[in-house]
Design an enzyme around this catalytic site. Structure first.
Site, PDB file in Angstrom:
ATOM      1  N   GLY A  65       0.812  -1.216   0.000  1.00 51.12           N
ATOM      2  CA  GLY A  65       0.000   0.000   0.000  1.00 51.12           C
ATOM      3  C   GLY A  65       0.844   1.265   0.000  1.00 51.12           C
ATOM      4  N   ASP A 104       2.645   2.484   2.302  1.00 57.50           N
ATOM      5  CA  ASP A 104       3.953   2.241   2.924  1.00 57.50           C
ATOM      6  C   ASP A 104       4.978   1.829   1.859  1.00 57.50           C
ATOM      7  OD1 ASP A 104       5.850   1.810   4.894  1.00 57.50           O
ATOM      8  OD2 ASP A 104       4.894   0.039   5.752  1.00 57.50           O
TER       9      ASP A 104
HETATM   10  P1  ADP Z   1      -3.282   0.459   6.113  1.00 55.88           P
HETATM   11  O1  ADP Z   1      -2.455  -0.795   6.279  1.00 55.88           O
HETATM   12  O2  ADP Z   1      -3.048   1.460   7.230  1.00 55.88           O
HETATM   13  O3  ADP Z   1      -4.712   0.174   5.865  1.00 55.88           O
HETATM   14  P2  ADP Z   1      -2.811   0.958   3.257  1.00 55.88           P
HETATM   15  O4  ADP Z   1      -1.570   1.495   2.639  1.00 55.88           O
HETATM   16  O5  ADP Z   1      -3.221  -0.429   2.928  1.00 55.88           O
HETATM   17  O6  ADP Z   1      -2.625   1.176   4.850  1.00 55.88           O
HETATM   18  O7  ADP Z   1      -4.016   1.911   2.916  1.00 55.88           O
HETATM   19  C1  ADP Z   1      -4.207   3.191   3.467  1.00 55.88           C
HETATM   20  C2  ADP Z   1      -4.808   4.088   2.412  1.00 55.88           C
HETATM   21  O8  ADP Z   1      -3.756   4.584   1.574  1.00 55.88           O
HETATM   22  C3  ADP Z   1      -5.801   3.396   1.496  1.00 55.88           C
HETATM   23  O9  ADP Z   1      -6.920   4.257   1.323  1.00 55.88           O
HETATM   24  C4  ADP Z   1      -5.021   3.265   0.181  1.00 55.88           C
HETATM   25  O10 ADP Z   1      -5.876   3.294  -0.938  1.00 55.88           O
HETATM   26  C5  ADP Z   1      -4.179   4.509   0.224  1.00 55.88           C
HETATM   27  N1  ADP Z   1      -2.986   4.566  -0.631  1.00 55.88           N
HETATM   28  C6  ADP Z   1      -2.279   3.551  -1.193  1.00 55.88           C
HETATM   29  N2  ADP Z   1      -1.244   4.051  -1.906  1.00 55.88           N
HETATM   30  C7  ADP Z   1      -1.291   5.409  -1.787  1.00 55.88           C
HETATM   31  C8  ADP Z   1      -0.517   6.504  -2.279  1.00 55.88           C
HETATM   32  N3  ADP Z   1       0.564   6.306  -3.063  1.00 55.88           N
HETATM   33  N4  ADP Z   1      -0.886   7.775  -1.943  1.00 55.88           N
HETATM   34  C9  ADP Z   1      -1.953   7.992  -1.148  1.00 55.88           C
HETATM   35  N5  ADP Z   1      -2.721   7.013  -0.642  1.00 55.88           N
HETATM   36  C10 ADP Z   1      -2.404   5.739  -0.965  1.00 55.88           C
END
Ligand code: ADP
Length: 169
Positions: free
Chosen positions: A33, A35
């Protein structure tokens, strides 16, 4: 106050700010995601710094440099994994935002961008997360006049609409 708060759709790794917030996991060792996207864009030095920090408990946050990102710093906040909503998830999510703002204050940072913490792989329903996120952001903006801009970066149009609706409500 609300003129210092903006909701945009986009990729948080492209945002120029004093800090962007990462939805990290407790190991601070990177993941999927947002991260994964942040670590890829920042380069390997970010992981190296993260690994000096040890574990970060759920609801807390740690700060690093931004390396190759346009953002100067990354605040790694560990959101709760959704377990049905009766295991303190709301308070732990709020705590992520509060601890991120505490680090902003400590380091004299004025502009920040947040993703929607916990609403991806961690499964927190976004309709419930958005009002919590916006409540904590508004509270910080009210308390801290030195905060110039808080941006919430939503990855999809659907997520942006959920936050826009929560902001208007
Ligand atoms: P968590 O494990 O805290 O749920 P995720 O990364 O899976 O974290 O998702 C958190 C949010 O970040 C989701 O809404 C996802 O769609 C979003 N997301 C993923 N990639 C990006 C990005 N490059 N920029 C902004 N938001 C993102």
């Amino acid at each position: 106050m609300t003129e210092r708060l903006e909701l945009i759709q986009g990729d948080i790794t492209h945002v120029t700010a004093d800090a962007i917030v990462n939805a990290a996991n407790s190991s601070l060792g990177g993941g999927g995601g947002v991260d994964g996207a942040i670590h890829r864009a920042a380069g390997r030095e970010l992981l190296a710094e993260c690994l000096t920090l040890g574990r970060c408990p759920t609801g807390q946050a740690r700060i690093t440099k931004g390396y190759r990102l346009p953002a100067a710093h990354v605040i790694h906040a560990v959101g709760p994994v959704w377990q049905g909503g009766r295991n303190g998830e709301d308070e732990l999510l709020a705590s992520c935002y509060r601890n991120a703002f505490a680090l902003m204050e400590k380091h004299g940072l004025r502009t920040v961008a947040f993703p929607s913490i916990s609403t991806g792989v961690y499964g927190f329903p976004i309709e419930r997360a958005a009002p919590i996120a916006l409540r904590e952001i508004r509270a910080a903006l009210e308390r801290r006049p030195e905060l110039e801009r808080v941006t919430v970066v939503l990855f999809s149009e659907k997520d942006l609409k959920v936050y826009q609706q929560a902001l208007g409500a």
